[in-house]
Design a protein around this motif. Structure first.
Motif, short mmCIF file in Angstrom:
data_model
loop_
_atom_site.label_atom_id
_atom_site.label_comp_id
_atom_site.label_asym_id
_atom_site.label_seq_id
_atom_site.Cartn_x
_atom_site.Cartn_y
_atom_site.Cartn_z
N MET A 18 0.84 -1.22 0.00
CA MET A 18 0.00 0.00 0.00
C MET A 18 0.87 1.25 0.00
SD MET A 18 -3.45 -0.48 2.19
CE MET A 18 -2.97 -1.38 3.65
N ILE A 72 1.24 3.51 3.25
CA ILE A 72 2.20 3.14 4.28
C ILE A 72 3.52 3.85 4.05
CG2 ILE A 72 3.50 1.20 5.23
CD1 ILE A 72 1.09 -0.55 4.70
N TYR A 109 3.21 7.32 5.24
CA TYR A 109 3.28 7.45 6.70
C TYR A 109 4.69 7.23 7.22
CZ TYR A 109 -1.68 8.06 7.62
OH TYR A 109 -2.96 8.57 7.69
N CYS A 112 7.75 8.81 10.52
CA CYS A 112 8.18 7.89 11.58
C CYS A 112 9.65 8.01 11.91
CB CYS A 112 7.84 6.45 11.19
SG CYS A 112 6.09 6.08 11.26
N CYS A 163 -0.72 19.12 11.40
CA CYS A 163 -0.43 18.55 12.72
C CYS A 163 0.98 18.91 13.17
CB CYS A 163 -0.59 17.03 12.69
SG CYS A 163 -2.28 16.44 12.54
N GLU A 180 7.29 20.11 21.04
CA GLU A 180 8.62 19.55 20.87
C GLU A 180 9.66 20.64 20.75
OE1 GLU A 180 9.49 16.44 20.99
OE2 GLU A 180 7.55 15.41 20.94
N MET A 184 10.48 10.77 20.60
CA MET A 184 9.26 11.57 20.37
C MET A 184 8.02 10.68 20.34
SD MET A 184 9.93 14.76 17.88
CE MET A 184 10.95 14.14 16.56
N GLN A 185 7.02 11.10 21.04
CA GLN A 185 5.82 10.28 21.13
C GLN A 185 5.06 10.25 19.80
OE1 GLN A 185 3.67 10.99 24.63
NE2 GLN A 185 2.35 9.21 24.36
N VAL A 186 5.16 11.35 19.05
CA VAL A 186 4.48 11.42 17.76
C VAL A 186 4.87 10.26 16.87
CG1 VAL A 186 3.68 13.19 16.21
CG2 VAL A 186 5.46 13.72 17.89
N ILE A 187 6.13 9.93 16.92
CA ILE A 187 6.62 8.87 16.03
C ILE A 187 5.89 7.57 16.32
CG2 ILE A 187 8.65 7.53 15.43
CD1 ILE A 187 10.33 10.02 15.89
N TYR A 206 2.58 7.68 14.75
CA TYR A 206 2.60 7.46 13.30
C TYR A 206 2.89 6.01 12.95
CZ TYR A 206 2.03 12.28 11.81
OH TYR A 206 1.51 13.54 11.56
N GLN A 207 3.65 5.35 13.81
CA GLN A 207 3.94 3.94 13.56
C GLN A 207 2.65 3.15 13.38
OE1 GLN A 207 6.83 2.62 13.10
NE2 GLN A 207 8.41 3.47 14.44
N PHE A 211 0.18 3.73 11.75
CA PHE A 211 -0.33 3.80 10.38
C PHE A 211 0.63 3.18 9.37
CE2 PHE A 211 -2.21 7.29 12.74
CZ PHE A 211 -3.56 7.09 12.49
N CYS A 212 1.70 2.60 9.84
CA CYS A 212 2.73 2.09 8.94
C CYS A 212 2.67 0.59 8.75
CB CYS A 212 4.11 2.48 9.45
SG CYS A 212 4.48 4.21 9.24
N ASP A 213 1.51 0.01 8.96
CA ASP A 213 1.37 -1.44 8.80
C ASP A 213 -0.02 -1.75 8.26
OD1 ASP A 213 2.48 -4.32 9.82
OD2 ASP A 213 0.31 -4.13 10.11
N GLU A 214 -0.06 -2.60 7.28
CA GLU A 214 -1.34 -2.88 6.63
C GLU A 214 -2.36 -3.47 7.59
OE1 GLU A 214 -1.27 -4.62 2.78
OE2 GLU A 214 -3.15 -5.70 3.07
N LEU A 238 -3.78 -0.77 9.77
CA LEU A 238 -4.71 0.08 9.03
C LEU A 238 -6.04 -0.63 8.84
CD1 LEU A 238 -2.45 1.76 6.29
CD2 LEU A 238 -3.42 2.80 8.35
N LEU A 242 -4.11 14.46 16.02
CA LEU A 242 -3.39 13.71 14.99
C LEU A 242 -4.17 12.47 14.58
CD1 LEU A 242 0.41 13.12 14.95
CD2 LEU A 242 -1.12 11.25 14.42
N ALA A 251 -7.38 13.38 12.62
CA ALA A 251 -7.10 13.79 11.24
C ALA A 251 -6.84 12.58 10.36
CB ALA A 251 -5.90 14.74 11.21
N ASN A 252 -6.10 11.62 10.90
CA ASN A 252 -5.71 10.49 10.07
C ASN A 252 -6.81 9.45 9.94
OD1 ASN A 252 -2.83 10.84 9.11
ND2 ASN A 252 -2.66 11.43 11.25
#
Lengths: 128, 128
Positions: free
Chosen positions: A1, A4, A7, A11, A83, A91, B1-4, B7-8, B10-13, B16, B76, B79-80
DNA sequence: AACGAATATGCCGTCAAGCGAATATTCTGA
DNA sequence: TCAGAATATTCGCTTGACGGCATATTCGTT
């Protein structure tokens, strides 16, 4: 996809820092490298990842590579750049980078010197 | 960073797909597993990743674990999730999963049988 | 207490991501 | 054409992500 891959851009701390800097406007690779304070190959590889993920456009000017956010970002990118804007408040790295950016850009504009080859001095307003 | 970490998510099918399913409402782990058609340990570990990333809340009911999207999602995440909604039009997997979800839920509601222990039958409307 | 269903975890192998160091490439100016 | 600056790429390494399989755990039922 493909999503991914998009995104993945968000990361990694270095990539987030780059996006944060580019929110203020274009920068060339060597200035990005200077502002981030990390090895140049590292920056180059992250830029490639951003490009592959659709989060970056680059333009070659002589031997400089100008980096900017896509002119027509995908909805996903647009939402997350927003965002990222909001994240600046939380941060410190992001805020610190923006300060460094200002200092660096000011220094370059004031005394382009050997940091800015004559031919592309006109580009300074564009990429600094 | 917690944001990362966020975002992780959303980085796997598989993750998702889980989020896509939960956009329609809560589901328990065993139904998620059935709909996705992947090994249960795999689902369980991805659920943990989502929880750690702030994209999932779970509630234990007897020996079931009900999964739902956070009641008060971060900006975040919100939005996603919206982006994810739009992605349904492009990615067939998402649409196929929603179909399977409907079938599965309909089957359970029609004939709870051993799939739905008596004590939590009342939960069916909540998690199916 | 014993069993079974639902869920989580541990172990291990594989593979991709990221990094530093060195090197290749591209372009410009002399 | 040669030197040097800016950028990209290769190599070898380490680390973390993911998966499959087996097993532990938790809870309800008998």
């Amino acid at each position: 996809m493909q999503v991914i891959q998009a995104y993945q851009c968000f990361c990694d701390e270095t990539r987030l820092r780059i996006l944060n800097l580019l929110l203020e406007g274009p920068l060339c690779v060597c200035h990005l490298t200077a502002i981030l304070g990390v090895p140049q190959p590292k920056v180059s590889r992250h830029l490639k990842a951003l490009r592959d993920g659709g989060a970056l456009e680059t333009e070659r000017c002589y031997n400089w590579t100008i980096c900017r956010l896509p002119a027509t970002p995908s909805p996903l990118l647009e939402a997350n750049l927003k965002c990222l804007q909001d994240l600046r408040a939380e941060e410190r790295v992001f805020k610190a980078d923006l300060k460094t950016r200002k200092r660096t850009v000011a220094r370059i504009l004031k005394d382009p010197g050997d940091a800015l080859p004559a031919q592309i001095r006109s580009l300074a307003k564009d990429c600094c």
